[in-house]
Structures are given as C-alpha cells and as structure tokens.
Design a protein around this motif. Structure first.
Motif, PDB file in Angstrom:
ATOM      1  N   PHE A 200      46.404  32.199   8.960  1.00 39.11           N
ATOM      2  CA  PHE A 200      44.882  32.113   8.882  1.00 39.11           C
ATOM      3  C   PHE A 200      44.034  31.230   7.995  1.00 39.11           C
ATOM      4  N   ILE A 201      44.138  31.700   6.431  1.00 42.41           N
ATOM      5  CA  ILE A 201      42.982  31.596   5.179  1.00 42.41           C
ATOM      6  C   ILE A 201      43.445  29.403   5.153  1.00 42.41           C
ATOM      7  N   LEU A 202      44.829  29.636   5.062  1.00 44.05           N
ATOM      8  CA  LEU A 202      45.285  27.790   4.862  1.00 44.05           C
ATOM      9  C   LEU A 202      44.896  26.949   5.335  1.00 44.05           C
ATOM     10  N   PRO A 203      44.714  27.030   6.837  1.00 39.64           N
ATOM     11  CA  PRO A 203      44.632  25.817   7.908  1.00 39.64           C
ATOM     12  C   PRO A 203      42.770  25.262   7.590  1.00 39.64           C
ATOM     13  N   THR A 204      42.334  26.302   7.376  1.00 35.07           N
ATOM     14  CA  THR A 204      40.702  26.078   6.931  1.00 35.07           C
ATOM     15  C   THR A 204      40.418  25.174   5.751  1.00 35.07           C
ATOM     16  N   ASN A 205      41.491  26.053   4.671  1.00 36.18           N
ATOM     17  CA  ASN A 205      41.652  24.623   3.898  1.00 36.18           C
ATOM     18  C   ASN A 205      41.920  23.435   3.618  1.00 36.18           C
ATOM     19  N   GLY A 206      42.930  23.231   4.635  1.00 33.54           N
ATOM     20  CA  GLY A 206      43.806  22.153   5.218  1.00 33.54           C
ATOM     21  C   GLY A 206      42.576  21.136   6.223  1.00 33.54           C
ATOM     22  N   ALA A 207      41.989  21.662   6.814  1.00 34.30           N
ATOM     23  CA  ALA A 207      41.398  21.342   7.401  1.00 34.30           C
ATOM     24  C   ALA A 207      40.137  20.626   6.746  1.00 34.30           C
ATOM     25  N   GLU A 208      39.528  20.967   6.205  1.00 37.69           N
ATOM     26  CA  GLU A 208      38.676  20.793   5.180  1.00 37.69           C
ATOM     27  C   GLU A 208      39.036  19.926   4.525  1.00 37.69           C
ATOM     28  N   SER A 209      39.966  19.855   4.155  1.00 35.53           N
ATOM     29  CA  SER A 209      41.136  18.816   3.568  1.00 35.53           C
ATOM     30  C   SER A 209      40.945  17.056   3.892  1.00 35.53           C
ATOM     31  N   PHE A 210      41.369  17.260   5.630  1.00 34.88           N
ATOM     32  CA  PHE A 210      42.399  16.284   6.024  1.00 34.88           C
ATOM     33  C   PHE A 210      40.706  15.677   6.702  1.00 34.88           C
ATOM     34  N   LEU A 211      39.258  16.334   6.196  1.00 39.39           N
ATOM     35  CA  LEU A 211      38.215  15.991   6.847  1.00 39.39           C
ATOM     36  C   LEU A 211      38.192  15.200   5.574  1.00 39.39           C
ATOM     37  N   ILE A 212      37.765  15.523   4.535  1.00 39.44           N
ATOM     38  CA  ILE A 212      37.171  15.003   2.883  1.00 39.44           C
ATOM     39  C   ILE A 212      37.967  13.615   2.878  1.00 39.44           C
ATOM     40  N   ILE A 213      39.507  14.070   2.634  1.00 38.47           N
ATOM     41  CA  ILE A 213      40.406  12.729   2.633  1.00 38.47           C
ATOM     42  C   ILE A 213      39.544  11.616   3.966  1.00 38.47           C
ATOM     43  N   ALA A 214      40.356  11.664   5.633  1.00 41.53           N
ATOM     44  CA  ALA A 214      40.081  10.976   6.214  1.00 41.53           C
ATOM     45  C   ALA A 214      38.846  10.302   5.738  1.00 41.53           C
ATOM     46  N   SER A 215      37.621  10.983   5.598  1.00 40.64           N
ATOM     47  CA  SER A 215      36.692  10.285   5.683  1.00 40.64           C
ATOM     48  C   SER A 215      36.615   9.010   4.204  1.00 40.64           C
ATOM     49  N   ILE A 216      38.006  10.029   2.924  1.00 36.86           N
ATOM     50  CA  ILE A 216      37.442   8.328   1.997  1.00 36.86           C
ATOM     51  C   ILE A 216      38.225   7.588   2.262  1.00 36.86           C
ATOM     52  N   LEU A 217      39.450   7.607   3.497  1.00 32.44           N
ATOM     53  CA  LEU A 217      40.077   6.521   3.670  1.00 32.44           C
ATOM     54  C   LEU A 217      39.054   5.631   4.609  1.00 32.44           C
ATOM     55  N   PHE A 218      38.689   6.302   5.661  1.00 32.59           N
ATOM     56  CA  PHE A 218      38.182   4.873   5.883  1.00 32.59           C
ATOM     57  C   PHE A 218      36.547   5.207   5.806  1.00 32.59           C
TER      58      PHE A 218
END
Length: 914
Positions: free
Chosen positions: A696-714
């Motif tokens: 349950f916890i790690l997808p929270t961290n994963g989703a937040e990380s995904f948002l930031i990584i995608a924002s920097i990439l784009f």
C-alpha cells in the motif's frame, strides 16, 4: 596436582574414587588443608562465573543507529530541516530514536541470562577441611574440597561422589531427566553421556533425597553449568528474517533513490537547462517522494499490535521482530520433559500374573478410571488388583494434596506421587495405617520396604525395581493362590511394557512372624510373593497431539530433542506423532558425526535423545545450515544456549528457569505447546499485514516519484512541492496504512507451507504490482494535472487537485490492499473497523488541508469548489476497479498453474548419509 590436567580432564566419572583423590591430592575423609585451599583459589580462581566486560551504554545505544533505514530517516530529516519543516524533522528524528531504543533494550537479554546462571550457584557449602567440618561461601570452594550433601542442598560445584547413601539429585533443568537421578559411587564407562553420569553431582542442581559427599572436581567456568554459561555468552544473537529483509529493502530503495536522483539531475541539467537551484529542489523533492520514511514506524506498530494479540493468547514477546519470525518457522525443536510432557509421572498400566489393566488420566489429578478391555473396573471387587495398589500406596513417603487454586501437587518423589494418584483413582480406602518399621529406598538395593499389621497378619510390603524384586521372589500371586514364580512370563511382560516407553515398578509382599518389630535387608532376600508391575510415564500434555497435527498442516516439522532415554523418547514421540517410533539418534551418536552428517541427521530423524546443551546447539545450527527457520522450546538451563541460537527461542513461563526465559524471545505463560501454534498463526498474520502495508505504501512513493520524473523529463512545472509530498506521505503512511495492521488472518493461513528463509519481501509479483499501481496512479494524476494546466487553471489549484487525486487513489487502493490476491468484494467491510475509522480521518485531514487558511499557507493549497471533487474521487474508483481486475486475472492464472506442493520439506534426503 597438575593444573593443565585438572582443567582439561573431564572424565572424572570414569575413574575410581581413590584415583580421583590421588589426582586432586586430597583425602576422602579429611579433605584438603586450608593452605591447599588458599593456594588453589589463587591458582584456579574462585568458584564463580567470570563477569563479562561491559560495553559503554552510550556506545551500545549509538550502535543501533547503524542501519540503512535509520540513515534514510536522517536524510529525510535533513531535507525537512533544510526546507524549514521543523515539525516533520522532529517527528522523523523521534522515529529514529524509538527504533534505536527497541534494539538497545534487547542487549539486556543476554546479560540478564548470564546473571541468572550465576544466581543458580549455591551461596553456602558444608565441607570438611583439615578433618574439620565447616561452612564456607560457595565461591571459596577449591578443587579437592570434600563437600557434604543432604536433602534441600543446592550443589555448589561439580562433584565426584565419594558417598551416596540413598542419594537422589534433581537434575531436570540440566539434563532433561523427568525424575531425580539415583546416585552411586562406582566408576563408569568413559563414553557415558551427561545424563547417565550417576556418580557425579553437578553445580546448580539440588539434592532431593538421601545424603552423601563428593570431591570438588570442577569450579566456576569449568563446571557443566559454567560450560552452558560460556555457550550462552559465545552464542551470537542471530538476525531475524524480517530484519534481514527490511535491511535489504532499505538498501534497494536507497540505491534506487541515489541512482534515479543522479540521472534525473543530469538529464534536467544538460537536456532542459534547468536552473541548478531549481533542479536541486526538484531532485530533493524526488528523494523525499521516494523515501518511505514512515515505513520503520509502521513496521514497529504492526509488530506491536502482533505483540498485544499474542499476549492475549498466552505468549509474551520479549523482542518485536520475533513476532514475525514465528510466521516463517519451518521447524520447531522441542524439549520433551515439561514441554511436550507434563513432568508429572503417571501410572498408565498395571500387570498382574494373569491380568492386564490400563489406567486413564494423566498428571497428579486423581481423575480417570482403571479399565480392562475398555471396561471400567471396580478395584474393590478385584482383590489381587486392590492388594497391589494398596501395597504401592502404603510403601510410599509422598503426599498428594491440592493447593489454593485447586491444582494437585506432590510433596515427595514424582514416581511415588504417581502411585498415590493411582490409589485415589482406584477408590480404595484405608491406606493410612501406621508403620511398624521402614527400610528407606536405597539406590544400592533399589527398593523400599515397610512392616505393617493388617487382618491379624504382620506383612512386609516392598516396592522397587522389578528385576530386584523378582530375584528375591519365589512365588507369584494368582486367583488360585500363590504359585511358583514364572520368570519368563514376567520378563516378557516387562519387555512389552518398557517398549511403550514406560518405567517399571514392582510390588511384592511377605508374611512375617507375629510380633516382628524390625526388618533388615536380609528379611527380603528370599520368600517374597511377587504381586505385579506398574508402568509409569511422564504423560504427554493433552493438547500437544492436536498442536503437532496443526503444525504438520502448516508445513512445520516438530523435532523432539531431549535428555531422556532413547526408548522413552521414541515411545513418547510415536504417541505424539513425532517420528515413526523406530528411529532416534542419541547424543553419543551425534558426537561421532561430522557437521555434514549432523545436517543430514536433522533431515532424516525427528527424535534426538540423551542430548547435552552442546548437542542441542549443534542441531539448531545444523537446521539453520539446511536453510530451515528454527524455533527452539525449553524450560531448563540446558536449553538456554540453543534457545538463544535459534531463530526464535520459546521458553516455558511456569516451569521454565529464569535463565531460559531471559535467553528466549518468547515466553509462554501457560507452558502450553499449543500456544506455539497460535503464536505461529499470529506471526503469519503479522507478516501478511506487513506485506499488505508495503504494497500500500510504496505505490504512494512510486506515484509521487513518477510525477516528478515525468515533469523533469518533459520539462513541465513540478506538479507537487516538497512540502506537499511530505503531507501526502504523512497522511497515507502514518495514518491510513495503520489500518492494515489490524487485518484479521486470511482463510487457510495455517494450511500453507512456511515461506522459504531466503524469500524476498519484495518478490517479482510485488515489484510488478507496485510499479503497476504507481504508474496507474501517477499516470492518471499527471494526465489530469497537465490537462488542467493547459486549460489555464491556476498553478495552486492544479497542485491542490493533484494532492487530492493521489490521496483519493490511495484511499481506494487501501481497500484493494486488504488482500494481496483475494477479491476485495468478498471481504467483510466491518471485519476491520480500523479501515473505516482511518478513511473517515483521511477525509477530515484532506478537507483541513484544503479549506483551513493556515493549512493553505503552509502547504500551498487553495480551497476547492465543490464541482471539482468528483474528479479525484472518480480517479480513485477507477484505480480500485483496475487493481481488482488485475487481481482476478492473477487468481485465474494461479488456478491454471496450480500444483500440489509438499509443505516444509526438510530437503533432498536421497543422497544424505548419516
């Protein structure tokens, strides 16, 4: 006296008393002189166990911060400090300190165990020096001292017995023997095992009957008790599977954070020309997003909840990680006496010349009937049976009473207590007749005799070892009267009864001339009439059979490791369902094996008898070498080293010694083996809930990380600020995820095999599921965020919507996580009310961060108009449905690939030779 010889020579039992005295340069009547004693105390040191050099408490405490998860917490604390979020900094540091305190407290366990061993040494000793009887402190005993023994004495050092006058010593805590050891003085075979060294008296044991004297042959660390102390000190506390897996998880996450952060920083710097300070802030946000800073605290809470549940089920947990370790146990190594059995001797069979009877019930409680072919027998209407039972009850020095709690207890020898219980079960009366004369039990003669008057006759009643009584008997009693003794018949009966693991006791009588008032051993040498035999056992606990069956269903192997005799252990094992009744390995055989052979032996054999503390330790280590996760149960000092070395040590709380309790991770308050099964069940529930929490916890961290990584990439605006990331982590990790700690056990939890010791907490499916849900939540949220941005919505409103979307997705995902593979639609929504409570709390928190002005200014949020709320709620519901669809697909695949697996197989035995 040669110092090297004395310190290395342990086979004093194999030497005659004069030879022992010669080596020790002492006298068996005068003892040593004061001058000799002073010199030997100077040379060999006092009769006490050496104190372990203690490490500084500060250093010990600081050492518990040396952990990757704690380092991660410090990184998170440093980042929040830099960001000026001081409240979060304080909370995170408190989590780190609490975790350190938990580990620090465990260190006291080993130190306390050693102190308890020292307290077992007698404080005073009665000795003869220079031919004069005197009393000295036990620490002042020297090699060669002549120690005098009487009932109630605690033996102060290891002694080679010189005199043993009906001497019996209670050694169960050291050897595992369920009855006091009858002592003698003659020399023994050099290969005699510890439990059979009947010409020795060991430090820390106590005299239960008779008198004697012995020469001190070992003091302090050189005693058998000292050797156990040394084993305990040298045995290292092992790392539990949970600690190892969480450490590996921490390292994996840490490496992932460092690697991804570096790559993203470089990418943003060289491909999008981000400003260095802005990019650094984004990278810090990524690190905060990826670090599951709440995980250690959640872990402690889940384990603490498990501790509370186990306490209600009569198991006291002394170290938090051991709760989970029980859930992965594949082998339970159990002592026999007092653990699998009651340590209360019980008569189970009665053999007369022409009749056989069974006795129901177990322990000292006089509950149960005497039966023949399944039919209850009235002893009063069976004269021969009544006569033998009365003989056992009259020729007896024990007393059966009830304590204030109604429990039946014995004052006296356990075997005699069993005979008193038999008498009460029979319903006979009139066993309180006054004796005229008594011959006390003597280990040299192996019988006890009394003289009474009854029915106008003067009777000599005898009970004792059957072989001794048969040798003195000329007749046997039958329904037709006294007939010549049939030795072959009795030998056959004895062999059959002993083959059931029962100890044998015989009864006989002799009519003496009227007016006889004294008896001697000569009166018994011939002319006895043999009445029959009693078969006595230390019975298995009533609940153990079912508990062992439950262990087998759960794929857990139960192994009996006892100090008792091989035949007794095999018989008890067969009755309990441990082993096949034909195979058992003795401690002497273990001594002749290599480490590889012992590793094979623990695969092939489930019963080990006549074992010493070293043997138990070797067996536990052999099991661990085979990849098994082992639990060791016990109640005696001899169990302590093995309990400490095992993956989880389980001590008996009622009959267990303090040494054993302090060496163990878990203490059973009811001494009930079945409680272990309940504890294993609880351990499996805890581990399941831990995995659900991680899922349950790690997808929270994963989703937040995904948002930031995608924002920097784009090259887009960051959808969340670091402070907002901390808020999302706090409300999902520290509040909502707590509900999963209270999930009930799933069906079938005790019908599946233990997980392999090397199984990773993040297996392939977990990695897929975490990545899948992270991308699902992060992807949908990113699409929504970008869409709102392109539609011209204000940046603060977009970020507020992003925070609400991630939190709502996680709220719906909470219901997915209540079962890893099972359908959420089949789970009773009210079976875990904590889920409903935290859901309501989360709604309150999200409304607060959205509508309270103070929260708006701290977290950069803005009040949302009502028409915006359906969007995050709809996203959450979509996540719930998609994840349930994925779980249904996985269940279908599991059904197609299902193959029956053997539960905790001990390994491949085909090429294993003992």
């Amino acid at each position: 006296m040669q110092k090297q010889y004395v310190h290395t020579h342990r086979k004093w039992f194999a030497k005659d008393v004069p030879d022992v005295a010669a080596v020790l340069m002492t006298d068996v009547r005068q003892g040593i002189s004061q001058e000799q004693a002073a010199a030997r105390l100077e040379e060999y040191g006092p009769n006490s166990l050496p104190a372990k050099k203690k490490q500084s408490r500060i250093i010990s405490f600081l050492r518990h911060f040396h952990d990757i998860l704690i380092y991660m917490l410090f990184v998170a604390a440093f980042v929040t400090l830099v960001l000026g979020h001081y409240a979060d900094t304080i909370v995170i540091l408190l989590v780190a300190v609490v975790n350190a305190f938990i580990g620090f407290s465990q260190e006291f366990k080993a130190e306390k165990a050693l102190e308890d061993i020292k307290s077992m040494l007698s404080l005073k000793a009665s000795i003869i020096r220079d031919g004069v009887r005197t009393e000295v402190d036990s620490k002042d005993l020297a090699l060669g001292d002549l120690v005098l023994l009487k009932p109630g004495n605690k033996i102060p050092a290891d002694l080679r017995l010189v005199i043993a006058d009906n001497l019996r010593v209670e050694e169960s805590a050291l050897t595992g023997e369920s009855v006091p050891s009858e002592k003698t003085t003659h020399s023994l075979d050099p290969e005699t095992m510890l439990g059979d060294r009947i010409n020795m008296a060991f430090s820390g044991t106590s005299v239960s009957a008779g008198t004697g004297s012995g020469l001190v042959v070992a003091v302090g660390q050189e005693t058998e008790l000292g050797r156990i102390s040394q084993l305990l000190e040298e045995t290292q506390n092992i790392s539990t599977p949970l600690i190892r897996q969480m450490a590996q998880l921490g390292k994996t996450v840490a490496l992932f954070i460092l690697g991804v952060s570096l790559l993203i920083f470089l990418f943003g710097r060289f491909f999008h020309n981000y400003d260095a300070s802005e990019l650094l802030l984004a990278t810090i946000g990524l690190a905060i997003a990826a670090i599951p800073e709440g995980l250690p605290a959640i872990l402690s809470i889940i384990l603490a909840v498990g501790v509370q549940h186990m306490a209600r089920r009569k198991a006291i947990v002394r170290t938090l990680p051991s709760v989970e370790t029980l859930g992965s146990v594949s082998v339970i190594c159990s002592d026999k006496t007092g653990t699998l059995t009651k340590n209360e001797m019980t008569v189970k069979s009665l053999v007369l010349a022409e009749e056989r009877y069974d006795v129901e019930g177990s322990g000292y409680a006089p509950e149960g009937s005497i039966t023949q072919h399944g039919t209850t027998v009235d002893a009063a209407s069976a004269p021969l049976l009544a006569e033998m039972i009365r003989c056992f009850a009259l020729c007896n020095d024990s007393v059966l009473t009830q304590d204030a709690n109604g429990a039946w207890i014995i004052q006296g020898e356990p075997t005699e207590g069993a005979l008193q219980t038999l008498y009460k079960k029979s319903g006979l009366t009139g066993a309180g007749k006054s004796r005229i004369a008594t011959l006390p039990f003597d280990s040299q003669y192996k019988y006890m005799a009394i003289l009474i008057e009854e029915g106008g006759q003067t009777l000599l009643l005898v009970k004792g070892a059957p072989d001794r009584l048969l040798a003195m008997s000329t007749q046997q009693r039958t329904a037709a009267g006294d007939v010549p003794l049939d030795p072959a018949c009795w030998e056959s009966a004895m062999s059959i009864t002993a083959g059931k693991g029962q100890r044998l006791l015989g009864a006989a009588l002799k009519i003496m001339p009227p007016q006889t008032r004294t008896i001697t051993h000569q009166d018994l040498q011939d002319g006895l009439v043999f009445l029959g035999l009693a078969g006595i056992v230390d019975p298995p606990r009533n609940e153990v059979l079912e508990a062992i069956r439950a262990c087998k269903d759960a794929g857990i192997t139960v192994k009996m490791i006892t100090g008792d005799h091989v035949d007794t252990a095999k018989a008890i094992g067969l009755e309990l369902g441990i082993g096949d009744g034909s195979m058992a390995i003795s401690g002497q055989q273990l001594d002749e094996m290599t480490d590889q052979q012992i590793q094979c032996a623990v695969k092939k054999c489930d019963i080990f008898a006549r074992t010493s503390p070293e043997h138990k330790l070797k067996l536990v280590k052999a099991l661990q070498a085979n990849g098994a996760v082992s639990a060791m149960t016990g109640d005696g000092v001899n169990d302590a080293p093995a309990l400490k070395a095992a993956d989880v040590g389980i001590a008996m709380g009622i009959k267990g010694t303090e040494v054993t309790k302090d060496a163990a991770e878990i203490v059973l308050t009811d001494d009930n083996f079945s409680t272990i099964v309940a504890a294993v069940e609880e351990g499996r529930r805890v581990y399941d809930n831990l995995r659900k929490t991680i899922l349950f916890i790690l997808p929270t961290n994963g989703a937040e990380s995904f948002l930031i990584i995608a924002s920097i990439l784009f090259g887009t605006t960051l959808p969340l600020t670091p402070v907002q990331i901390l808020w999302v982590n706090m409300v999902t990790s520290v509040t909502v995820s707590l509900a999963l700690a209270f999930e009930l056990k799933e069906d079938g939890v005790m019908r599946r095999p233990p997980r392999p010791a090397g199984e990773k907490i993040l297996d392939g499916y977990f990695i897929w599921r975490i990545a899948f849900v992270s991308i699902l939540i992060g992807g949908m949220t990113l699409i929504m965020s970008v869409g709102l941005g392109r539609m011209g919505y204000a940046e603060d409103l977009v970020r507020t919507m992003t925070v609400q979307s991630i939190v709502m997705c996680q709220l719906f995902h909470l219901f997915n996580s209540r079962s890893i593979r099972g359908s959420a639609f089949k789970i009773n929504p009210f079976s875990n009310r904590a889920v409903l409570v935290v859901s309501a709390l989360l709604v309150v928190l999200q409304l607060s961060v959205t509508y309270i002005p103070f929260m708006n200014s701290v977290f950069g949020t803005v009040p949302l108009p009502l028409q915006y709320w359906p969007v995050p709620i709809l996203l959450g519901f979509i996540v719930f449905l998609i994840v349930e669809g994925e779980k249904a697909f996985m269940r279908k695949r599991d059904a197609q690939n299902f193959t029956t697996k053997a539960g905790a197989a001990a390994g491949d035995n085909d090429h294993c030779e003992i």
